[in-house]
Design an enzyme around this catalytic site. Structure first.
Site, PDB file in Angstrom:
ATOM      1  N   HIS A  24       0.827  -1.205   0.000  1.00  0.00           N
ATOM      2  CA  HIS A  24       0.000   0.000   0.000  1.00  0.00           C
ATOM      3  C   HIS A  24       0.859   1.252   0.000  1.00  0.00           C
ATOM      4  O   HIS A  24       2.091   1.178   0.006  1.00  0.00           O
ATOM      5  CB  HIS A  24      -1.011  -0.015   1.143  1.00  0.00           C
ATOM      6  N   HIS A  27       3.882   1.789   2.329  1.00  0.00           N
ATOM      7  CA  HIS A  27       5.089   1.050   1.952  1.00  0.00           C
ATOM      8  C   HIS A  27       5.834   1.814   0.851  1.00  0.00           C
ATOM      9  O   HIS A  27       7.054   1.903   0.854  1.00  0.00           O
ATOM     10  CB  HIS A  27       4.733  -0.340   1.422  1.00  0.00           C
ATOM     11  N   CYS A 132      -1.493  -8.256  20.196  1.00  0.00           N
ATOM     12  CA  CYS A 132      -2.201  -7.738  19.017  1.00  0.00           C
ATOM     13  C   CYS A 132      -1.599  -8.414  17.787  1.00  0.00           C
ATOM     14  O   CYS A 132      -0.419  -8.229  17.486  1.00  0.00           O
ATOM     15  CB  CYS A 132      -2.055  -6.216  18.902  1.00  0.00           C
ATOM     16  N   CYS A 135      -0.244  -6.002  15.034  1.00  0.00           N
ATOM     17  CA  CYS A 135       1.101  -5.471  15.318  1.00  0.00           C
ATOM     18  C   CYS A 135       2.112  -6.595  15.467  1.00  0.00           C
ATOM     19  O   CYS A 135       3.306  -6.349  15.438  1.00  0.00           O
ATOM     20  CB  CYS A 135       1.134  -4.684  16.624  1.00  0.00           C
ATOM     21  N   CYS A 149      -6.255  -1.852  20.323  1.00  0.00           N
ATOM     22  CA  CYS A 149      -5.000  -1.355  19.759  1.00  0.00           C
ATOM     23  C   CYS A 149      -5.353  -0.178  18.850  1.00  0.00           C
ATOM     24  O   CYS A 149      -6.143  -0.338  17.914  1.00  0.00           O
ATOM     25  CB  CYS A 149      -4.313  -2.449  18.960  1.00  0.00           C
ATOM     26  N   HIS A 152      -4.751  -0.798  15.038  1.00  0.00           N
ATOM     27  CA  HIS A 152      -5.548  -1.785  14.300  1.00  0.00           C
ATOM     28  C   HIS A 152      -7.021  -1.795  14.663  1.00  0.00           C
ATOM     29  O   HIS A 152      -7.806  -2.504  14.039  1.00  0.00           O
ATOM     30  CB  HIS A 152      -4.928  -3.185  14.460  1.00  0.00           C
ATOM     31  N   LYS A 301      -6.702   8.763   9.264  1.00  0.00           N
ATOM     32  CA  LYS A 301      -5.935   7.563   8.981  1.00  0.00           C
ATOM     33  C   LYS A 301      -6.606   6.836   7.803  1.00  0.00           C
ATOM     34  O   LYS A 301      -7.835   6.761   7.747  1.00  0.00           O
ATOM     35  CB  LYS A 301      -5.979   6.682  10.230  1.00  0.00           C
ATOM     36  N   LYS A 304      -9.748   0.891   5.026  1.00  0.00           N
ATOM     37  CA  LYS A 304     -10.701   0.350   4.048  1.00  0.00           C
ATOM     38  C   LYS A 304     -12.126   0.672   4.473  1.00  0.00           C
ATOM     39  O   LYS A 304     -12.978   0.971   3.645  1.00  0.00           O
ATOM     40  CB  LYS A 304     -10.497  -1.150   3.903  1.00  0.00           C
TER      41      LYS A 304
HETATM   42  N1  MSP Z   1       7.093  -6.089   9.040  1.00  0.00           N
HETATM   43  C1  MSP Z   1       7.137  -4.981   9.905  1.00  0.00           C
HETATM   44  C2  MSP Z   1       8.475  -4.298   9.856  1.00  0.00           C
HETATM   45  C3  MSP Z   1       9.646  -5.171  10.170  1.00  0.00           C
HETATM   46  S1  MSP Z   1      11.155  -4.353   9.956  1.00  0.00           S
HETATM   47  C4  MSP Z   1      12.260  -5.303  10.706  1.00  0.00           C
HETATM   48  C5  MSP Z   1       6.039  -3.972   9.516  1.00  0.00           C
HETATM   49  N2  MSP Z   1       5.553  -4.092   8.295  1.00  0.00           N
HETATM   50  S2  MSP Z   1       4.361  -3.209   7.698  1.00  0.00           S
HETATM   51  O1  MSP Z   1       4.160  -3.715   6.369  1.00  0.00           O
HETATM   52  O2  MSP Z   1       3.236  -3.256   8.553  1.00  0.00           O
HETATM   53  O3  MSP Z   1       4.768  -1.723   7.707  1.00  0.00           O
HETATM   54  C6  MSP Z   1       5.954  -1.296   7.166  1.00  0.00           C
HETATM   55  C7  MSP Z   1       6.123   0.191   7.150  1.00  0.00           C
HETATM   56  O4  MSP Z   1       5.060   0.845   6.480  1.00  0.00           O
HETATM   57  C8  MSP Z   1       6.211   0.822   8.526  1.00  0.00           C
HETATM   58  O5  MSP Z   1       7.364   1.628   8.579  1.00  0.00           O
HETATM   59  C9  MSP Z   1       4.988   1.685   8.608  1.00  0.00           C
HETATM   60  O6  MSP Z   1       5.228   2.837   9.346  1.00  0.00           O
HETATM   61  C10 MSP Z   1       4.760   2.022   7.172  1.00  0.00           C
HETATM   62  N3  MSP Z   1       3.403   2.483   6.964  1.00  0.00           N
HETATM   63  C11 MSP Z   1       2.253   1.778   7.101  1.00  0.00           C
HETATM   64  N4  MSP Z   1       1.194   2.624   6.884  1.00  0.00           N
HETATM   65  C12 MSP Z   1       1.640   3.867   6.644  1.00  0.00           C
HETATM   66  C13 MSP Z   1       1.066   5.071   6.225  1.00  0.00           C
HETATM   67  N5  MSP Z   1      -0.234   5.246   6.093  1.00  0.00           N
HETATM   68  N6  MSP Z   1       1.904   6.099   5.925  1.00  0.00           N
HETATM   69  C14 MSP Z   1       3.277   5.953   5.935  1.00  0.00           C
HETATM   70  N7  MSP Z   1       3.838   4.828   6.295  1.00  0.00           N
HETATM   71  C15 MSP Z   1       3.072   3.831   6.878  1.00  0.00           C
HETATM   72  O7  MSP Z   1       5.712  -3.143  10.306  1.00  0.00           O
END
Ligand code: MSP
Length: 513
Positions: A24, A27, A132, A135, A149, A152, A301, A304
């Site tokens: 998304h 990422h 959770c 998380c 949480c 989530h 935030k 969906k």
């Molecule tokens: N798998 C773990 C990270 C392990 S690193 C050793 C994880 N994955 S995640 O897919 O949930 O999230 C990864 C990154 O995406 C996090 O840094 C998180 O902050 C970022 N984002 C998720 N939603 C976001 C937004 N809406 N905006 C910006 N970044 C956000 O956590």
């Protein structure tokens, strides 16, 4: 597995992303930022290593695979591929893409756990708490909002099980010192303050590093009934991704990372569990954890249920890859929460890309083509004398570099757009089409030379656009190769546009929506 290099490199990492669902926009945000910083190092001719990848174990993913009726490996293979496809579309030039289900990674994690076990950093016990799954973390009562949480919006499960625990508290004092002195720098500063106050308020509890009822994970080498807690497995990617096999005495010279980019929701684990694991292993801590905020949609935030999510694919389809990179990174200060809506993105696309940058390139090349000779060369014989643009450009470069070196990616881009506006003003003031002879040639020289600087500045942010501008300014392939092989401070000098070089006006860079 890429071979570890001998010289010190600028090593940069993104978090590895969970493969419970397709990638998304959050990422994409972190990954584009890391790509920009890596490309900036490339421009500075520094060795760099840019690691990204996917986090593939744990209960959350196990459950999703079950729901999809697939075996977990097949399930994660498909979603992990989806990340690679998206990064390709966004021109993400990573050095390695690590997957925690890779055999190499799994073996290294087991070796590392064996070391921790032998050193008695891990012991057997039991753990009780609120877990959770979203998380993949135990939560404290104080972390919850109305029993849920906040990240989530679900109530955590009560969990009690026999497990292996990692000693945390014995490293706390040393950790605080490393954070205070910036040996382990947490940036921006407000996050450093937040973590220090957290660490000073309470004694760190030992954490469970294993799960008994999660089969989708790496078995503990000393008790295969248990699998490794997904965060411990995941953290070690930062080491295995540069070829580490799990032996603390054998570590590549790329270590430690210059910077690890993370979102604010995963700061606490990165500032506690991760450094404590490294300290037990006797491995240097990363130099910097840079924390960014979240992308919000219209102040809320993205979710969906609210129906306000923005799909990256949709952005790429509508605006193109480079424009998407631009729109993501210009949404606000890197480090703070930023806000994005499709309407605002479209407005910015029209104003800054189609009109601003695209129009400047098209207008300047059109004027230059009018004074082109038959052989397609650009007939300009004057124009190298000092001009106002030349004096200004040094200042823009200075501010641009200062910003990018301080992770102020949005500000660095602002400098480029300020310069673009200055070029537009220059055109309005001088009206080159009304000028004659030397004066006209000089004005056009100044514009094309300005575009050359803009193309260089855009290089880390919008690599395709930068290439397209260079192909217009240096239509001859050999001349273009010479330009692109310049070291940065040579490229930054005024006067790089060759008089008599072949130019060629191209298609509009940013077609109107
Ligand atoms: N798998 C773990 C990270 C392990 S690193 C050793 C994880 N994955 S995640 O897919 O949930 O999230 C990864 C990154 O995406 C996090 O840094 C998180 O902050 C970022 N984002 C998720 N939603 C976001 C937004 N809406 N905006 C910006 N970044 C956000 O956590």
């Amino acid at each position: 597995m890429p071979i570890a290099k001998k010289t010190k490199t600028f090593y940069i990492t993104t978090p590895i992303y969970y493969v419970n669902a397709a990638p998304h926009i959050g990422h994409a945000y972190t990954t584009v930022a890391a790509d920009i910083l890596a490309r900036w190092k490339k421009l500075e001719r520094e060795e760099y290593f840019f690691l990204t990848g996917t986090d593939e174990h744990g209960l959350k993913i196990q459950k999703k695979a079950e729901e999809a009726g697939k075996n977990p490996q097949q399930f994660v293979d498909e979603i992990s591929d989806g990340f690679k496809i998206l990064w390709k579309k966004l021109n993400i030039d990573y050095s390695n893409f690590i997957r925690t289900s890779d055999l190499f990674h799994k073996k290294a994690v087991q070796s590392a756990l064996r070391v921790l076990w032998d050193r008695k950093a891990i012991y057997k016990g039991s753990y009780e708490g609120l877990y959770c799954v979203g998380c993949e973390q135990f939560k404290m009562e104080t972390d919850l909002v109305n029993g849920k949480c906040p990240d989530h919006n679900t109530a955590p499960e009560h969990l009690k099980e026999e497990c292996y625990l990692l000693k945390m508290a014995e490293m706390q004092g040393a950790l605080v010192k490393k954070i205070e002195t910036d040996e382990f720098c947490i940036a921006p500063n407000k996050y450093k303050i937040e973590i220090l106050s957290f660490l000073k308020k309470q004694k760190l509890k030992d954490i469970s590093i294993s799960r008994k009822n999660v089969s989708w994970g790496i078995p503990l080498p000393f008790d295969t009934v248990h699998t490794t807690y997904v965060w411990v497995d995941a953290f070690l990617n930062y080491l295995t991704g540069i070829g580490w096999e799990g032996n603390p005495d054998k570590i590549s010279s790329q270590w430690p990372p210059e910077v690890q980019l993370i979102g604010k929701d995963i700061l606490r684990v990165h500032a506690t569990i991760w450094p404590v694991i490294l300290m037990h292993l006797g491995i240097d801590l990363p130099k910097k954890l840079f924390t960014h905020g979240h992308i919000l949609a219209g102040g809320k935030k993205m979710s969906k249920t609210l129906g306000n999510t923005i799909a990256v694919d949709e952005m790429i389809k509508k605006f193109g890859a480079d424009a998407t990179r631009y729109l993501l990174m210009s949404a606000g200060t890197f480090g703070e929460d930023v806000d994005l809506t499709m309407e605002r993105a479209a407005g910015k696309y029209e104003a800054n890309l189609a009109n601003g940058l695209g129009n400047l390139v098209a207008r300047s090349l059109a004027m230059a083509e009018k004074i082109k000779t038959e052989s397609g060369k650009w007939k300009v014989e004057s124009g190298t004398q000092k001009s106002k643009m030349e004096i200004d450009i040094e200042n823009y470069w200075k501010k641009y570099e200062e910003a990018i070196n301080n992770y102020k990616l949005n500000e660095a881009m602002n400098e480029i757009w300020k310069f673009i506006s200055a070029c537009d003003e220059y055109i309005e003031e001088n009206k080159p089409w009304k000028l004659e002879g030397n004066e006209k040639e000089e004005a056009i020289y100044n514009l094309l030379e300005s575009l050359r600087h803009i193309a260089w500045m855009l290089r880390p942010f919008m690599p395709e656009t930068s290439d397209k501008i260079f192909s217009q300014l240096f239509a001859d392939e050999k001349e273009r190769a010479v330009e692109l092989s310049k070291v940065l401070n040579e490229a930054q000098k005024w006067g790089g546009m060759k008089i008599g070089a072949k130019i060629k006006k191209g298609e509009n860079l940013f077609p109107r929506l």
